[in-house]
Motif scaffolding. Structure first.
Motif, PDB file in Angstrom:
ATOM      1  N   TYR A  83      80.361  88.186  -6.370  1.00 23.24           N
ATOM      2  CA  TYR A  83      79.820  88.886  -7.543  1.00 23.24           C
ATOM      3  C   TYR A  83      78.647  88.099  -8.124  1.00 23.24           C
ATOM      4  O   TYR A  83      78.721  86.886  -8.299  1.00 23.24           O
ATOM      5  N   VAL A  84      77.556  88.814  -8.409  1.00 15.08           N
ATOM      6  CA  VAL A  84      76.375  88.198  -9.024  1.00 15.08           C
ATOM      7  C   VAL A  84      76.280  88.717 -10.453  1.00 15.08           C
ATOM      8  O   VAL A  84      76.146  89.932 -10.668  1.00 15.08           O
ATOM      9  N   ASP A  85      76.374  87.818 -11.419  1.00 10.66           N
ATOM     10  CA  ASP A  85      76.299  88.263 -12.813  1.00 10.66           C
ATOM     11  C   ASP A  85      74.851  88.202 -13.302  1.00 10.66           C
ATOM     12  O   ASP A  85      73.938  87.794 -12.579  1.00 10.66           O
ATOM     13  N   GLU A  86      74.654  88.608 -14.538  1.00 10.10           N
ATOM     14  CA  GLU A  86      73.305  88.652 -15.110  1.00 10.10           C
ATOM     15  C   GLU A  86      72.671  87.264 -15.145  1.00 10.10           C
ATOM     16  O   GLU A  86      71.467  87.115 -14.893  1.00 10.10           O
ATOM     17  N   ALA A  87      73.473  86.241 -15.443  1.00 11.19           N
ATOM     18  CA  ALA A  87      72.931  84.882 -15.527  1.00 11.19           C
ATOM     19  C   ALA A  87      72.436  84.408 -14.168  1.00 11.19           C
ATOM     20  O   ALA A  87      71.344  83.820 -14.060  1.00 11.19           O
ATOM     21  N   ASN A  88      73.215  84.646 -13.108  1.00 10.77           N
ATOM     22  CA  ASN A  88      72.794  84.218 -11.778  1.00 10.77           C
ATOM     23  C   ASN A  88      71.589  85.016 -11.291  1.00 10.77           C
ATOM     24  O   ASN A  88      70.705  84.480 -10.611  1.00 10.77           O
ATOM     25  N   ALA A  89      71.568  86.311 -11.630  1.00  7.87           N
ATOM     26  CA  ALA A  89      70.415  87.131 -11.253  1.00  7.87           C
ATOM     27  C   ALA A  89      69.157  86.625 -11.960  1.00  7.87           C
ATOM     28  O   ALA A  89      68.078  86.532 -11.350  1.00  7.87           O
ATOM     29  N   ALA A  90      69.293  86.289 -13.236  1.00  7.75           N
ATOM     30  CA  ALA A  90      68.140  85.769 -13.994  1.00  7.75           C
ATOM     31  C   ALA A  90      67.681  84.438 -13.422  1.00  7.75           C
ATOM     32  O   ALA A  90      66.466  84.168 -13.335  1.00  7.75           O
TER      33      ALA A  90
ATOM     34  N   CYS B  94      76.263  93.606  -8.197  1.00  7.22           N
ATOM     35  CA  CYS B  94      75.200  92.800  -8.802  1.00  7.22           C
ATOM     36  C   CYS B  94      74.480  93.649  -9.842  1.00  7.22           C
ATOM     37  O   CYS B  94      74.572  94.882  -9.816  1.00  7.22           O
ATOM     38  N   PRO B  95      73.771  93.025 -10.767  1.00  7.10           N
ATOM     39  CA  PRO B  95      73.089  93.783 -11.818  1.00  7.10           C
ATOM     40  C   PRO B  95      72.015  94.706 -11.244  1.00  7.10           C
ATOM     41  O   PRO B  95      71.315  94.357 -10.287  1.00  7.10           O
TER      42      PRO B  95
ATOM     43  N   LEU C   6      84.742  97.056  -7.798  1.00  2.00           N
ATOM     44  CA  LEU C   6      85.619  96.390  -8.749  1.00  2.00           C
ATOM     45  C   LEU C   6      84.771  95.614  -9.743  1.00  2.00           C
ATOM     46  O   LEU C   6      83.835  94.914  -9.370  1.00  2.00           O
ATOM     47  N   GLU C   7      85.084  95.756 -11.030  1.00  2.00           N
ATOM     48  CA  GLU C   7      84.311  95.055 -12.043  1.00  2.00           C
ATOM     49  C   GLU C   7      84.491  93.549 -11.896  1.00  2.00           C
ATOM     50  O   GLU C   7      85.522  93.057 -11.451  1.00  2.00           O
ATOM     51  N   ARG C   8      83.469  92.801 -12.321  1.00  2.00           N
ATOM     52  CA  ARG C   8      83.478  91.357 -12.128  1.00  2.00           C
ATOM     53  C   ARG C   8      84.673  90.703 -12.810  1.00  2.00           C
ATOM     54  O   ARG C   8      85.305  89.804 -12.246  1.00  2.00           O
TER      55      ARG C   8
END
Length: 299
Positions: free
Chosen positions: A79-86, A117-118, A208-210
């Protein structure tokens, strides 16, 4: 003798052409334990900025190592969250230079590999391809077609495998910008399939949600609980009742009806299509092919 990243980066900046042996040395220094640390990920990006013309071996290592770092080394795995994407976008954009195709390929691979991912990451990658095409020869080449196809049909995230309106709008802008160019033959096919998908496709897939994935990963990795405690928790959760609830909900979802409904072009979708086609007062070959595709699919 240990590998010196600073010496190697200096050699690259002074014109040294990276060799397969160099890549193997970096791989051994960065990835001896199968993990890439935060500091090592930054070093790989720094080295990539110093590489003049990336070799096939460097391209493979760069994408493989950093994809694994972004997708698999932050909990929960996959899972890639907003922080990792940023963080990823900031690293790619850090030097202020135009984003290279290799860097875009990295982001595409991350999106493909991730379970979720976002949407912002996909939008960013698509915008980079559009910018490269428009500021360049205004031609969609075979590599750009390949990247666009991988992005618009990437499996991870909400709306997986279904082309959204923003993506369809971008493809239409690219079509108009490159209308009189010597584009790759597969560009017309991609345009028709992707915009046709936007108008007529539906997917029931919901990743599935993070947060749910994190709880599941923590549960699976909990080695401290006893077997008796595990079954006690299972009894408390009443998994059979939960399973029946899910199955009953699935029965209420008429997938065939949803699919048939999606295949019908709605008035709003038809209005969008009409506005696009009529914008310049003439139909081009791409629009003709799209309209023929939609008509054939509606039969």
């Amino acid at each position: 003798m240990s590998f010196s990243f600073s010496d190697f980066a200096a050699a690259l900046r002074n014109g040294h052409r990276i060799t397969p042996e160099d890549v193997l040395a970096v791989r051994r220094a960065v990835w001896p334990d199968g993990r890439v640390s935060d500091a090592e990920a930054g070093i790989v990006f720094d080295l990539n900025r110093a590489v003049g013309e990336p070799s096939p071996e460097w391209r493979d290592f760069f994408i493989e190592a950093l994809t694994d770092y972004v997708v698999n080394q932050k909990a929960p795995r996959g899972y890639v969250d907003e922080a990792n994407a940023a963080w990823l976008i900031a690293e790619v954009d850090r030097d202020g230079e135009p984003v290279s195709r290799l860097e875009v390929e990295l982001v595409v691979k991350v999106i493909e590999r991730a379970l979720n991912c976002p949407a912002s990451l996909r939008s960013w990658a698509l915008a980079q391809i559009e910018e490269a095409v428009v500021r360049g020869a205004r031609t969609v080449d075979a590599d750009e077609c390949r990247l666009l196809r991988r992005l618009v049909f990437a499996p991870g995230g909400e709306g997986a495998l279904v082309v959204g309106q923003d993506e369809a709008d971008l493809l239409w802008r690219l079509k108009d910008a490159c209308l009189r160019s010597d584009n790759a033959p597969e560009w017309k096919t991609l345009f028709v399939q992707a915009v046709g998908n936007h108008l007529m496709a539906w997917s029931s897939y919901k990743p599935l949600e993070r947060d749910e994935a994190a709880r599941l990963e923590a549960f699976v990795n909990d080695h401290s609980s006893s077997v008796a405690g595990f079954f006690a928790r299972m009894r408390g959760a009443n998994p059979f009742a939960e399973a029946k609830k899910v199955l009953d909900e699935e029965k209420d979802v008429d997938h065939a009806a949803r699919l048939a409904e999606a295949e019908e072009v709605t008035p709003d979708e038809q209005g969008w299509l009409d506005r696009k086609v009529e914008a310049d007062g003439a139909r081009d070959p791409y629009e003709e092919a799209l309209l023929a595709f939609v008509a054939a699919e509606k039969r």
